[in-house]
Scaffold this motif. Structure first.
Motif, short mmCIF file in Angstrom:
data_model
loop_
_atom_site.label_atom_id
_atom_site.label_comp_id
_atom_site.label_asym_id
_atom_site.label_seq_id
_atom_site.Cartn_x
_atom_site.Cartn_y
_atom_site.Cartn_z
N ILE A 14 -31.73 -17.14 -29.27
CA ILE A 14 -31.68 -17.65 -27.90
C ILE A 14 -32.80 -16.98 -27.11
N HIS A 15 -33.18 -17.65 -26.04
CA HIS A 15 -34.23 -17.14 -25.16
C HIS A 15 -33.63 -17.02 -23.78
N LYS A 16 -33.89 -15.89 -23.12
CA LYS A 16 -33.44 -15.74 -21.73
C LYS A 16 -34.51 -15.02 -20.95
N TYR A 17 -34.44 -15.18 -19.66
CA TYR A 17 -35.44 -14.62 -18.74
C TYR A 17 -34.71 -13.66 -17.82
N GLN A 18 -35.24 -12.46 -17.67
CA GLN A 18 -34.65 -11.46 -16.77
C GLN A 18 -35.74 -10.91 -15.86
N SER A 19 -35.35 -10.55 -14.67
CA SER A 19 -36.28 -9.95 -13.73
C SER A 19 -35.51 -9.19 -12.66
N ASN A 20 -36.10 -8.09 -12.19
CA ASN A 20 -35.55 -7.35 -11.06
C ASN A 20 -34.09 -6.96 -11.28
N ALA A 40 -18.20 -6.13 -30.20
CA ALA A 40 -18.03 -6.65 -31.56
C ALA A 40 -19.31 -7.37 -31.96
N GLY A 41 -19.64 -7.27 -33.24
CA GLY A 41 -20.81 -7.97 -33.76
C GLY A 41 -22.08 -7.15 -33.63
N GLN A 42 -23.19 -7.86 -33.75
CA GLN A 42 -24.51 -7.23 -33.71
C GLN A 42 -25.53 -8.27 -33.28
N PHE A 43 -26.56 -7.82 -32.56
CA PHE A 43 -27.67 -8.71 -32.22
C PHE A 43 -28.94 -7.90 -32.13
N GLU A 44 -30.04 -8.61 -32.22
CA GLU A 44 -31.36 -7.98 -32.14
C GLU A 44 -32.09 -8.62 -30.97
N ALA A 45 -32.62 -7.80 -30.08
CA ALA A 45 -33.35 -8.30 -28.91
C ALA A 45 -34.80 -7.85 -29.03
N ARG A 46 -35.71 -8.74 -28.61
CA ARG A 46 -37.12 -8.37 -28.60
C ARG A 46 -37.79 -8.98 -27.38
N ALA A 47 -38.84 -8.28 -26.96
CA ALA A 47 -39.66 -8.74 -25.84
C ALA A 47 -41.11 -8.44 -26.22
N ASP A 48 -42.03 -9.23 -25.70
CA ASP A 48 -43.44 -9.08 -26.05
C ASP A 48 -44.01 -7.72 -25.70
N ILE A 67 -35.19 -3.58 -15.75
CA ILE A 67 -36.18 -4.64 -15.89
C ILE A 67 -36.66 -5.08 -14.51
N PRO A 68 -37.62 -4.35 -13.91
CA PRO A 68 -38.08 -4.70 -12.57
C PRO A 68 -39.07 -5.86 -12.55
N LYS A 69 -39.71 -6.13 -13.67
CA LYS A 69 -40.71 -7.20 -13.73
C LYS A 69 -40.17 -8.36 -14.55
N PRO A 70 -40.69 -9.57 -14.35
CA PRO A 70 -40.26 -10.71 -15.16
C PRO A 70 -40.46 -10.42 -16.65
N LEU A 71 -39.46 -10.78 -17.45
CA LEU A 71 -39.49 -10.49 -18.88
C LEU A 71 -38.77 -11.59 -19.66
N ASP A 72 -39.44 -12.12 -20.66
CA ASP A 72 -38.81 -13.06 -21.59
C ASP A 72 -38.19 -12.25 -22.71
N ILE A 73 -36.91 -12.47 -22.96
CA ILE A 73 -36.19 -11.76 -24.00
C ILE A 73 -35.70 -12.78 -25.02
N PHE A 74 -35.92 -12.47 -26.29
CA PHE A 74 -35.47 -13.32 -27.38
C PHE A 74 -34.42 -12.53 -28.15
N GLU A 75 -33.28 -13.16 -28.40
CA GLU A 75 -32.20 -12.49 -29.11
C GLU A 75 -31.86 -13.24 -30.38
N ASN A 76 -31.79 -12.52 -31.48
CA ASN A 76 -31.29 -13.06 -32.74
C ASN A 76 -29.84 -12.63 -32.85
N ILE A 77 -28.96 -13.61 -32.87
CA ILE A 77 -27.53 -13.34 -32.93
C ILE A 77 -27.06 -13.70 -34.33
N GLY A 78 -26.47 -12.72 -35.01
CA GLY A 78 -26.00 -12.94 -36.38
C GLY A 78 -24.75 -13.79 -36.42
#
Length: 141
Positions: A44-50, A59-67, A85-96
């Motif tokens: 999944i892709h999500k956007y976070q800022s400020n 429960a479970g596990q996931f992997e998050a990455r950002a450029d 996360i004070p600046k705009p950031l695209d986060i990609f998560e791999n959910i098992g």
């Protein structure tokens, strides 16, 4: 207190179950509960800022990455993290596959600064210390 029900993030494959609930308080705090039960992994892709976020994986596990980071962050059941996360950031998560249950307590950076009466030193050292003690932490300079 206001409850916000968001549609599930757009996965690259259809998830069996994916539920996100966010409760927004008048103080500016938000409480989010994310639950999924998947037969196969999804991204999944999500956007976070400020945002300042305290996350807990129950429960479970996931992997998050950002450029802006070389290595992804893997978070497992029983781990927590502090994310600033004070600046705009695209986060990609791999959910098992299997069950994933996590909760977040979030606050906009501007709201925290206002609560600290515009004095960053009042809260920055606390956040830095919490980040060092958490299982996982992302801090954007």
């Amino acid at each position: 207190m206001k409850t916000i029900h968001l549609p599930p993030p757009q996965p690259t494959k259809t998830a069996d179950q994916f539920k996100t609930d966010i409760v927004a308080f008048s103080s500016g705090l938000q409480f989010a509960v994310l639950e999924s039960l998947l037969e196969q992994p999804v991204m999944i892709h999500k956007y976070q800022s400020n945002t300042i976020c305290f996350g807990f994986c129950l429960a479970g596990q996931f992997e998050a990455r950002a450029d802006c980071y070389k290595a992804p962050l893997t978070i497992k059941a029983g781990e927590c993290g502090v994310f600033t996360i004070p600046k705009p950031l695209d986060i990609f998560e791999n959910i098992g596959n299997g069950r994933l249950h996590r909760i977040y307590l979030m606050l906009k950076c501007d709201s925290l600064l206002s609560m600290a009466q515009e004095d960053e030193d009042r809260f920055y050292s606390v956040l830095k210390s919490l980040g060092k003690k958490s299982s996982a932490a992302w801090q954007i300079p």
